[in-house]
Design a protein around this motif. Structure first.
Motif, mmCIF file in Angstrom:
data_model
loop_
_atom_site.group_PDB
_atom_site.id
_atom_site.type_symbol
_atom_site.label_atom_id
_atom_site.label_comp_id
_atom_site.label_asym_id
_atom_site.label_seq_id
_atom_site.Cartn_x
_atom_site.Cartn_y
_atom_site.Cartn_z
ATOM 1 N N LEU A 1 1.061 -1.549 -0.045
ATOM 2 C CA LEU A 1 0.197 0.013 0.021
ATOM 3 C C LEU A 1 0.936 1.106 -0.135
ATOM 4 O O LEU A 1 0.675 1.985 -0.925
ATOM 5 C CB LEU A 1 -0.628 -0.402 1.375
ATOM 6 N N LEU A 2 1.820 1.461 1.132
ATOM 7 C CA LEU A 2 2.598 2.409 0.881
ATOM 8 C C LEU A 2 3.683 2.562 0.016
ATOM 9 O O LEU A 2 3.670 4.033 -0.894
ATOM 10 C CB LEU A 2 4.130 2.430 2.107
ATOM 11 N N PHE A 3 4.057 1.402 -1.570
ATOM 12 C CA PHE A 3 4.653 1.310 -2.614
ATOM 13 C C PHE A 3 3.834 2.210 -3.611
ATOM 14 O O PHE A 3 3.982 2.994 -3.955
ATOM 15 C CB PHE A 3 5.113 0.242 -2.975
ATOM 16 N N LEU A 4 2.620 1.795 -3.568
ATOM 17 C CA LEU A 4 1.397 1.998 -4.699
ATOM 18 C C LEU A 4 0.873 3.784 -4.513
ATOM 19 O O LEU A 4 1.075 4.451 -5.289
ATOM 20 C CB LEU A 4 -0.154 1.304 -4.029
ATOM 21 N N LEU A 5 1.133 3.866 -2.643
ATOM 22 C CA LEU A 5 0.977 5.263 -2.315
ATOM 23 C C LEU A 5 1.650 6.064 -2.839
ATOM 24 O O LEU A 5 1.654 7.534 -3.865
ATOM 25 C CB LEU A 5 0.957 5.412 -0.486
ATOM 26 N N GLY A 6 3.139 5.889 -2.709
ATOM 27 C CA GLY A 6 4.565 6.706 -3.662
ATOM 28 C C GLY A 6 4.252 6.710 -5.050
ATOM 29 O O GLY A 6 4.027 7.321 -5.535
ATOM 30 N N LEU A 7 3.527 5.590 -5.932
ATOM 31 C CA LEU A 7 3.158 5.844 -7.111
ATOM 32 C C LEU A 7 2.936 6.559 -7.150
ATOM 33 O O LEU A 7 2.490 7.276 -8.052
ATOM 34 C CB LEU A 7 3.309 4.348 -7.932
ATOM 35 N N LEU A 8 0.934 6.638 -6.553
ATOM 36 C CA LEU A 8 0.495 8.000 -6.997
ATOM 37 C C LEU A 8 0.719 9.113 -7.114
ATOM 38 O O LEU A 8 0.502 10.232 -7.562
ATOM 39 C CB LEU A 8 -1.270 7.627 -5.944
ATOM 40 N N LEU A 9 1.626 9.487 -5.764
ATOM 41 C CA LEU A 9 2.033 10.474 -5.473
ATOM 42 C C LEU A 9 2.997 10.917 -6.733
ATOM 43 O O LEU A 9 2.947 12.387 -7.118
ATOM 44 C CB LEU A 9 2.892 10.669 -4.206
ATOM 45 N N ILE A 10 3.963 10.416 -6.731
ATOM 46 C CA ILE A 10 5.135 10.784 -7.908
ATOM 47 C C ILE A 10 4.316 11.073 -9.576
ATOM 48 O O ILE A 10 4.423 12.282 -10.138
ATOM 49 C CB ILE A 10 6.266 10.064 -8.483
ATOM 50 N N ASP B 1 12.265 3.316 -1.070
ATOM 51 C CA ASP B 1 12.351 2.630 0.200
ATOM 52 C C ASP B 1 12.072 1.090 0.747
ATOM 53 O O ASP B 1 12.043 0.269 0.732
ATOM 54 C CB ASP B 1 11.517 3.406 1.694
ATOM 55 N N TYR B 2 10.075 1.084 0.408
ATOM 56 C CA TYR B 2 8.603 -0.057 -0.216
ATOM 57 C C TYR B 2 9.467 -0.714 -1.615
ATOM 58 O O TYR B 2 8.880 -2.423 -1.326
ATOM 59 C CB TYR B 2 8.000 0.364 0.541
ATOM 60 N N GLY B 3 9.603 -0.400 -2.158
ATOM 61 C CA GLY B 3 9.927 -1.205 -3.678
ATOM 62 C C GLY B 3 11.147 -1.687 -3.281
ATOM 63 O O GLY B 3 11.243 -2.926 -3.137
#
Length: 318
Positions: free
Chosen positions: A8-17, A194-196
């Motif tokens: 979820l945190l990885f996907l959040l990072g993707l959405l933010l960028i 980080d999460y990737g």
């Protein structure tokens, strides 16, 4: 549960960028239109200064913590990634024309910065006083951009219809979105790296390969996001300007700052002098010599640069 939180945190990072890149580029395009400064110049100054924040942070922090190889490798490796990977992708998708008057000085300063850095690091150490020569190149780069911006703004004022003004509210909204966009890109990049990395380790990818790819490409994510967004919006000049500007800053500002922080001398590893810098110079020549001669970027350039970058990464892994 822990794995799902990581995902979820990885996907959040993707959405933010992704969303941050959209806001950031829209703000940059508006600044270009409102001021009359060409998109290439905005990309080479405002956008590139913002997108190099991760490289500056990682390199200076690494120097403070004694991770000198990380600091130096990150700065030089980011330039190689910006050219070979990010500009390569951009040229494969949008080969474009470029004005020699806007491009020539910046491109030559970038190559000059890379060549001077290679000369200064020949003794496996970068001393603070000699590295001030790199600041001279950085100063010349800023001066060149300011002169181009002044000339363009003067032309824009003459050609702009009278009575056309920018409201304070519109200016505040666009600048806020611009700042919010770069903040979202930087924070999202951190989450993605980080999460990737955690997900890659869980899938059995060796830590050595993660280190080579995630750090070098990870700190270049703002440039990558800006480039991909520019491709989607057909803003090739903004993308090229951003990459050239980010590289000049990486080569001529970050390492002299790291040298000063390290106490007057920055130790340079053999990999940096034997592989990283030659690769950076080679890909840099492929990137800028054809448009200097013909005022055009070509799709074949992008293919060659991607091939050279893949070979460089393969040599690092081996």
């Amino acid at each position: 549960m822990e794995v799902w939180i990581t995902v979820l945190l990885f996907l959040l990072g993707l959405l933010l960028i992704i969303k941050g890149g959209d806001w950031f580029l829209d703000g940059a395009v508006w600044i270009a239109e409102a001021t009359g400064v060409p998109r290439f110049i905005i990309g080479a100054t405002v956008v590139s200064l913002a997108t190099t924040l991760p490289e500056l942070t990682v390199s200076v922090t690494g120097t403070f913590q004694g991770e000198v190889d990380l600091a130096v490798g990150n700065a030089v490796g980011s330039v190689t990634a910006n050219l070979g990977l990010i500009l390569g992708i951009s040229l494969v998708c949008i080969p474009s024309a470029v004005k020699r008057s806007q491009f020539q000085t910046k491109a030559l300063l970038m190559l000059g910065g890379a060549a001077l850095l290679a000369v200064l690091c020949r003794g496996s150490v970068l001393k603070t006083r000699p590295s001030l020569l790199l600041f001279v190149i950085f100063g010349a780069y800023l001066w060149s951009n300011l002169q181009d911006a002044k000339a363009s703004m003067a032309e824009s004022r003459e050609s702009r219809p009278k009575g056309r003004t920018v409201s304070r509210r519109q200016m505040t909204e666009k600048l806020f979105l611009f700042a919010l966009g770069i903040a979202a890109i930087v924070f999202g990049s951190r989450l993605l790296i980080d999460y990737g990395s955690e997900l890659a380790l869980l899938m059995g990818v060796p830590a050595s390969i993660i280190g080579v790819t995630m750090v070098a490409i990870g700190t270049s994510l703002p440039e990558l996001v800006t480039t991909l967004t520019a491709i989607a919006k057909r803003e090739a000049s903004m993308s090229v300007g951003n990459i050239i500007g980010a590289n000049v800053i990486d080569l001529t500002m970050i390492l002299p700052v790291c040298s000063a922080v390290s106490g007057g001398a920055l130790t340079i590893g053999s990999q940096t002098t034997a592989l990283d810098m030659p690769a950076c110079l080679l890909i840099g020549c492929v990137a800028v010599i054809p448009p200097l001669v013909t005022e055009r970027f070509y799709r074949w350039q992008g293919v060659v640069m991607l091939g050279l970058y893949a070979s460089y990464v393969a040599m690092l892994v081996m």
